[in-house]
Structure formats: structure tokens, C-alpha cells
Design an enzyme around this catalytic site. Sequence first.
Site, PDB file in Angstrom:
ATOM      1  N   GLN A 147      38.642  46.060  47.112  1.00 17.06           N
ATOM      2  CA  GLN A 147      39.872  45.917  47.908  1.00 17.06           C
ATOM      3  C   GLN A 147      39.853  46.889  49.085  1.00 17.06           C
ATOM      4  OE1 GLN A 147      41.735  43.403  46.909  1.00 17.06           O
ATOM      5  NE2 GLN A 147      40.501  43.232  45.052  1.00 17.06           N
ATOM      6  N   TYR A 207      39.185  43.535  37.677  1.00 17.36           N
ATOM      7  CA  TYR A 207      38.916  42.110  37.944  1.00 17.36           C
ATOM      8  C   TYR A 207      39.559  41.626  39.244  1.00 17.36           C
ATOM      9  CZ  TYR A 207      43.087  40.543  35.073  1.00 17.36           C
ATOM     10  OH  TYR A 207      44.304  40.303  34.525  1.00 17.36           O
ATOM     11  N   GLU A 208      39.102  40.483  39.704  1.00 20.74           N
ATOM     12  CA  GLU A 208      39.458  39.993  41.055  1.00 20.74           C
ATOM     13  C   GLU A 208      39.109  41.000  42.146  1.00 20.74           C
ATOM     14  OE1 GLU A 208      40.107  36.983  41.719  1.00 20.74           O
ATOM     15  OE2 GLU A 208      40.425  36.342  39.645  1.00 20.74           O
ATOM     16  N   GLY A 209      38.042  41.738  41.934  1.00 17.48           N
ATOM     17  CA  GLY A 209      37.627  42.748  42.911  1.00 17.48           C
ATOM     18  C   GLY A 209      38.174  44.105  42.541  1.00 17.48           C
TER      19      GLY A 209
END
Lengths: 596, 596
Positions: free
Chosen positions: A444, A437-439
Site C-alpha cells: 500500500q 492480505y490484499e497487499g
Amino acid sequence: MSYTAPLKDMLFVMNELAGLAQVNALPGCEDATPETVEAILEENAKFCGEVVAPLNHTADKEPSYWADGKVTTSKGFKEAFQQFGQAGWQGVQHPVEFGGQGLPKLVATPCIEMLNSANLSFALCPLLTDGTIEALMTAGSAEQQQTYLANFISGKWTGTMNLTEPQAGSDLALVRTRAQPQGDGTFKLFGTKIFITYGEHDMAENIVHLVLARTPDAPEGVKGISLFVVPKFLVNADGSLGERNDVHCVSIEHKLGIKASPTAVLQFGDHGGAIGTLVGEENRGLEYMFIMMNAARFAVGIQGLSVAERAYQQAAAYARDRVQSRDLAGSPGPVAIIHQPDVRRMLMSMRAQVEGARALAYVAAAASDAAHHHPDEATRKQNQAFYEYLVPVVKGWSTELSIDVTSTGVQVHGGMGFIEETGAAQYYRDARILTIYEGTTAIQANDLVGRKTARDGGAVARDIIAQVRKTAAELDASGDAKLEAIALRLNESAAALEEVVGFVVANIKSDIKAVFAGSVTYLKMAGLVLGGWQMARAAAIAAGKLKAGEGDTQFYSAKLATARFFADQILPQALAYRTAIVDGAESVMALSEDQF
Amino acid sequence: MSYTAPLKDMLFVMNELAGLAQVNALPGCEDATPETVEAILEENAKFCGEVVAPLNHTADKEPSYWADGKVTTSKGFKEAFQQFGQAGWQGVQHPVEFGGQGLPKLVATPCIEMLNSANLSFALCPLLTDGTIEALMTAGSAEQQQTYLANFISGKWTGTMNLTEPQAGSDLALVRTRAQPQGDGTFKLFGTKIFITYGEHDMAENIVHLVLARTPDAPEGVKGISLFVVPKFLVNADGSLGERNDVHCVSIEHKLGIKASPTAVLQFGDHGGAIGTLVGEENRGLEYMFIMMNAARFAVGIQGLSVAERAYQQAAAYARDRVQSRDLAGSPGPVAIIHQPDVRRMLMSMRAQVEGARALAYVAAAASDAAHHHPDEATRKQNQAFYEYLVPVVKGWSTELSIDVTSTGVQVHGGMGFIEETGAAQYYRDARILTIYEGTTAIQANDLVGRKTARDGGAVARDIIAQVRKTAAELDASGDAKLEAIALRLNESAAALEEVVGFVVANIKSDIKAVFAGSVTYLKMAGLVLGGWQMARAAAIAAGKLKAGEGDTQFYSAKLATARFFADQILPQALAYRTAIVDGAESVMALSEDQF
């Protein structure tokens, strides 16, 4: 399964590696004196250890559940969240004008670490609210700020990020949620959002959703996405709560881990339209969301560190406690398993990775503070570039290592680790979301390769590597054999990283697939080398203190040994990564789709 | 979430790497003709794919449960197990005289792989029964063999291994269960055993426990442990079932994974004593158990391979299916994620590890066949030594990599991987026990370091490394650039392994803690190098076939690329392991207990 905040290491890293004194000297950071900071950390440690940590395992056993559109969170969450808000913990890093404490990121970071170590599921609610605050601070109107920020910071209301849709995960260009202007400055939103963390719950009076959606004439793709604020309950002009808005939680997910954190499917506009207001300008939603996401990505990196620390604490306690087998020297009877070299190796590997990840993250936080507050523009810019390079590394590397560390934590427990009652398995399950999650780590890594390395021709990366080499040179010249041994490994790995940066820059145009075939490996390698760098700096300081006979000998000798372990047992992987990236791209794309 | 047995790769490995023809030529293995073997594998693939695999995810959702001393297994298990027995699958490798098929281990191994890929939880019941058969074949009396073996092989009864007690996990010296002789040749057993796989269930008429216990005058420690056979229902002279024995399942564990496999706490003798008979001689129990455990350890290694294969299949299918983002060349619209280089890297990494683990395990199985059946004693001995070296490596390495591969499988799925419904998370949970049961990786590594490396001064290890170097030399002299690239990495890693073997042998007496600080790392390194060796052999064969224009071009080109990936992306870790072992022992034991 108790949690004791590692205050000694936190303060060491803040003071000696991240430069708390320099941060304190920045304009606007005057309140962050060493004494105040220590007092805050101690208070936070108490709250996290006594109130939040005991709810971690119980909440995993009895997760938040959905019924008739309502989510009931795990037992104790509501009360703990009220205490959290009342004690001011949501506001540590947020502006005084809205009720926050206005403290530097360097001070907020250990607080976030502690809360997440105590309870990853619980901590997600404040984490998302932090992101919402950040986005509204940057792009919200004065009215929006007035309406929402103080309520977030007091813990009365919470925030969410609504990006993902069933067809739009990593690729936000595919977002379909519609926002119809109503002519009165408001919009009606229609669509489905999935994977919304704390999208529905019972811990706060209102839930405020930040939602990516398209206006009717928006261009295709990522340039046609706008950001809206859509509260669960509409807010009257006097700030009181009004009507229930048309956003409803239709289900929550049955997940591998972080079970107490409700992951909602939200339906917008099934009964006439969910009313929202535009944040900032139309079609710039993704840009604003990225501000919020950068803060959230850094925080998820801290989550990796946090769950790894918790797993380490439990494994170390078990290893001291569990008696089994004689020691290798042939003790008369069985001994605690901490005497066994392989158990030691596992604990050292957990510990070294945790300490490396902590040091790198705190150093990044201090750079963010300098980037915001330093009076000199060039210094601000330099720190901003350093911080931006580190964000994907902290997010990607700390979360990837958290999977390894929590898995090792299970292994230290032997068969008991596989039994849910023991608690070690929960960390292993919980950690598994962090690289997603969050990429994802690949997202990243795209950021690291594209925006952070190739765009400036590797300039920032090479600057950082030059600093690594400087540290290595200092250790090498120290005349201390232990530091020299560390310097050797640090130099080797820095050279390898330099080669990789050269490879990325040289090939990004001519052979983009070869570069991206190694992108995640480059990210993990950067984490290793930069984490190893911080451990080497720590070792030099520890050796100096020991030589001078200053401070806590036990702490410094442990730090020195842990840094040595990092250098010998972990850092050499960087060389294998170099080979994989520079020489190993050919086979990655060699198969056709149907050969899989 | 379907499962399709990788028959092409299985047959390639059997024929080209493990030498099925040579095994078939051994006395007693005449039935294992290539045609028969292929037919058996196809039939087994069908059974596993159609009957057992569909129960994997449903059983995870509704695990076996305990009530009033009885265990009800997951829906469909009982019927599937009946079919399994009736079709003769329990008997593949067991003697014809008791109803088995008497086929070589090389043929049984892919069958075990398939059953475990289909359903790890289900497959554990036959796996334990295999071990029980093996132990009674070796040490059981004619009467015990007559009473039990045919019933095991037909699937009417099942077997269990009862080693662990609450205070005796890895350290069996601490076993406390008592066996009281009754004067009539039987014993009464009293004690508690934990972690007993399929210790109670409803799939068979009788459950036969092999139990480690101490007789009244037994010496302390491991030399005072005897092995007993204790059936759930006593067996009458005519073979029919008699009275219920005094062994009762008091609970089953709530586990991270393999939830459908009931893990029992068994209470022996709470109502007067559980009646059992001695297996073999008194005080030699551990020795017999080791026979059984060696077979079981190899099988658990296969489990690692199996769950990794299943995770790979699901990840590859998802990657072909899930459309998200453009490709790097800038496709007009979004494409399936299998086009993304990092997804490719993940799939190749899963695939390469699976294929390497399969090749090494099957080669080990063939060596076991030669060790049993070869007419020449020296050849038998040589093969036995080779096999024995490989057992801890296959067990330890294949299971350790299964954690990595199943974790990568979750990652390929992105957010969906974290949702239990997707199924990827189950493999990640299931795999986590494999490095723990039947001896943790550290226990395997102790075996590898002590009995398999140090005891003969590294002779067998060096013999094997010489074979690795021979393969590398052949590839290097091939004139084929792709093979030469593989040879380079193989040579480097073989040299590193040789150095580590030297380190182990040189220091085992003088600095035993330093050696054992690197024991698990040595095991993983041996797995890498020997797995890489087999992949290199495979590459040479594939290149030859491609050059000659023979056979399945798609298969051989994929094999060549996968071997190259293994060499460039995985094998270089061996060099990092070398550094960790040879130069990195100092810090492992540096901390005092209270510094953790």
C-alpha cells in the site's frame, strides 16, 4: 460478545462529514434519500447483530474444515449466507439490472462495516464476491456478465480471487499458472494457487474463480498475465450447472485467525485441465485485477475499522462490568474498572482510532461516488484523485490500527483477555491478517509513494493538506478553546505531513531507497493526519450543535472529547514520524545482509 | 525456527554497559570472572538451543492437557526439565548452601533470557520456582528453607505463586481464601485460586504452592493477608514425600498463547482442608509476595526481551531466504526480501528494540548486584533506588515492545506469517500475556508513578535523567557526526522526560486523575528514553572501538547503526508521549460511563 451497530456515529459521519445529501443529489443516486438510507442501515444492523454476530465466536472454536476435497464451513454459516443473499445484502452497491440495489458506495460502506464487525470470517465471502462482480462489470463480456452477475448478486454463487502462488506473493510477475487455448474460445488452466479465500466451501451452489495465468506466448513479467474466469461447475448454455470443472481444493490452511474462513490451496488442471474463459483482453489481467483489488483494498480497510469497533464494544462492556480496586479518590469499596484512568485511556484510544478510521473511510466512499456520478468532469477527476490517494491510506492505516486496538482490547480484560473463551483474543488474532492480505502495508505504501504522491509531484497530496489546514484555520478562528486546542495539533501535524510530501517528491529520483525506507511510516502518518482532520471537522460540528442546543447532547459532547483525545494523544505521533522519515533514513539500509 | 543465543551482544552488554568487571569485584561475586561467565553462557546457550528450543513449536501444537485432575505436559518437557535441574540451571543465582551456584543477577539474567527465547512456556516453571525460592529465602523459617530450597534448586520440586482469585485480580485486597489455624502450627486452607502457572504438572515429584490467604481474625483489605506454603504432597520429617495434600487442579485454561504452560485452577480444601504452614509473620503476606513479585516482574521483563529476540531471529532468517520482487535499483531478477527498504526498516525496528531492552535490563541486574553486595552503604542504597525505578520500566516497556516486535515478525513473513506452521504467529500469541501477568502495565505504571517517582519528589528519576544528559553531552562533544546525531535525539527526549517527571510530581496531589491518565504513557516513555540512553552508550563505545581498530568491526558498525536507528526512528516518540501526558489528560476522563 454481542454486537450493536454504532448507527448513531455512522449516520453522523455519513450526514455531517461525508455529505450524504450531496451524494443523494448526484445523478443515479436519487434512491439514497436520508430516510431510505437510515431504514437500510437499521435493517442491516438487525441482520448482522442477530444472525451473523452470534456465529463469530462459535465458528472460531469450530472452524471450517477440509475432508476429501470438500470444505464444510462452520455451523450456521450456510443458513446465514442464504439469508444474506435472499435479503439482498450482496447487491447493495451493485447494478439494478442484475438484481442489485444500485446504491452509492457511501451506503454500502456502513453495511460492509457492520457485516465485518459481526463476523470477519463470514464477511470475507461476500467481500470477495463483490470484487469478482466489480471485475466482471469492468472487463467481462456481455455473456460473462449475463452468466455470472445475477447469480452472484442473489447469493446463489460466490466469487474468488486467485492471484498468489507459492513463489508469487507480493510479486505477481512470478505467476506461473498456464492457460492453454483450446481453439473454441475456452482455455485449459494448469497450476497451483494458494491463500484462496473461500476457494472451496459449501455455502453456495457454485464457486467462480477469477484466475491470473499466462497464455503460451505471453511476455515475461506482469505484462504477460491474463485474467480468466474458471467456475467450479461449468455452466450450461441455459444457465444450469454442468460438469464438475478440474479445479480442486487440496487443503486449507491452519491459521492464526479468521479460522472460519477457509483459505484454500487450489489445484487447477491435475485431471486434464480446468476450463475457463478469458476476461477482457489477453495480457491485461493485472490491470483488471487491480480494479477488483482497489475495491477489495478499500473493503479490507473497512475490515480493520470493523474488528476494531467490535473489540471496542466488548472492552467497554467489560470495563463497565468488572469490579476491581477502589477508585483514585478512594471509594468505600471496589468499583468497576471503567473508573480507573488507565482503563479510560485505553478505551478512549480505541474509540478515537475507530471513529477516525470510520470518518476517513466514509469520506473516501463519498468521493468515490462523486468520482463516478458527478455531472462535472473536473469534479469527477478531482474526487477520483482524492479517492485514489485515500485507498492505500484507508487500507494501510485502518488495518495497522486494528492490531493496536484489538491488542488494547485484550489488555482491558486483564488475565481474562488471554483466555480464548472471553472472545477478546479472537479479534487480536483475526485482525492480524488485515495488514497482510490484499497487499501488505508496504505494498500500500509503495502505491501511496509512487503512483499517488511522486507521480504528480505531490500535487494531490498538497491539495488535501491545504484542506486540512483550512479546517485547522476554521477551528483556530472559532473562539472556542477546545477547538483551538485541536487546531494547534492539527496544524503541527499537517505541516509535518507537508514536509514529508516534499521529502518524497524531492528524493524519489536521487535517493529512492531513502524514500522507501520511510514509505510505511509516511502511510501511517497520512492516516493519522487525515483521520485527525476528520475528527477535527467532527469536533467543529459537534461544538456548533452543542452551542445551538441542537440534537443529542451526550453524543456531541462525547464526539468533542474523543476528537480532543485524538488530537492530544494520537496525532502528535505524526511529528515523530516526520523525524523518522526525513532524518532517519540513513540507518535503515546501513547494515549488510550478514549483519542481521 | 532454531534459536542461536546472541552471545556476542550479551557479552558486549555485560562487559561494556553493565560492568561485569565491577560486579565481579563485589564481595561475594568473586566467582563471576569474565572467563567463567563466558563459559557458563556458552554452556547455557547450548542447552537452550539444543534441548529446549526444539520443543517450542511442537509443544504449542500439542499443549499440556488436563484429565482427571492430572496435567500431562507437552512431549519432551519432563525430560528437558530433568536435564535442566541436573545441569544446575535452576541454581545459577541461588545460594551455594542450598546447592546453587551463588552467581550475580547479572549472570543469571542472560541465562533467563536464553531459556525464555528457547521456550517461553517451558521457562515459566523455573521462573516461578525462582520466585518461590526468593520468598522463602527472605521470609521462610529455617525449617521451611531446609525442607524446600535444596529440592527446588536441584529441580526435584517446583514452586508456584497463588495470588489471583476469580474476584481478586489486580486488586489483592479482595482475596478470600481462608487459612484456619490447627493449633499444631499448621493451617488448613480453603478457597479457589485461578491463573496458577504450573499449578499442576508432571515434571517434578512435588509442587509447592505459596498461597495468599486470610486467617480468621485478619483485618480487611491488603493488611490482612498472610502467606502460606502448601505442598502438593506433604513432606515427612525425614524429607520424604508423605500424603497427598488437599489441593487439586480442577481445570486448566484454554489460552491464546503459552499453551504448553499449564494455567491451573486450584481448589484448596474441598476434602477437609489443604495443610500449610505460615511463611514469616501473619498479615505480612503481601509484603513477602512483593519480594517474590519484584523478582518475577523483572524476569517477565526479560521474557519480553526473549520472545522479541526469537521473533527477530526468525524474521531475519526468513527475510534472507524468501525471494520476491526485484530490488529498487532494478535487479535483473527477484531478490531476497531483505533487500527491500521496508523489510529492512522492520528488521531494524525489531533489532533496535531488542538491543535497547537487553541493555536496560542487564544494567538493572548489575545495579541489583551492587545494591546487594557493595561494601559502601550509600552506594548500595543508590543502586537499590536505581534498580527499583527500573523494575516496572523493564517489566512494562520490554513486554509492551514485545507485542510490537512479534507483530512485526509476523508482518515480515507476509501471508506465511499468518499460517501457524511457520511459527511466527506463536511468538505473537505468546507475547500477549506478558503485559498482563505479574501485574499489568498499568499496575507497573502505578508503581512507577507512586512509589518510584512521586514518593521522593522525583529525586531518583531526576538523578537518572542527569546521567542520561551526561551521556548525551559526551556524545555531543565527541566530534563524531554520527554520535552527535544520536546526542541530539537523546537530549530532546531526556528534556521531555524531565518535564513529565515534573508534571507527575507537581500534580500528584492536586490532580491525581490527570497524573494517572498518563501513567502508562510515562512508563513507556521512560523505557524509550532509558533504552535509548543505553543504546547511545553502546554507540559511543562502538565508535571508539571502530576508531581504534579494535575487535569485531562488523559487530561494532552494526551496533552503531542500530543505535542511530533507535535514536532517529524510535526515540522521537518520547516527544509525542510528552504532549499526551502533559497536555492531553483533559479528554481521558471527559466521558461519563454511559457515553462509552
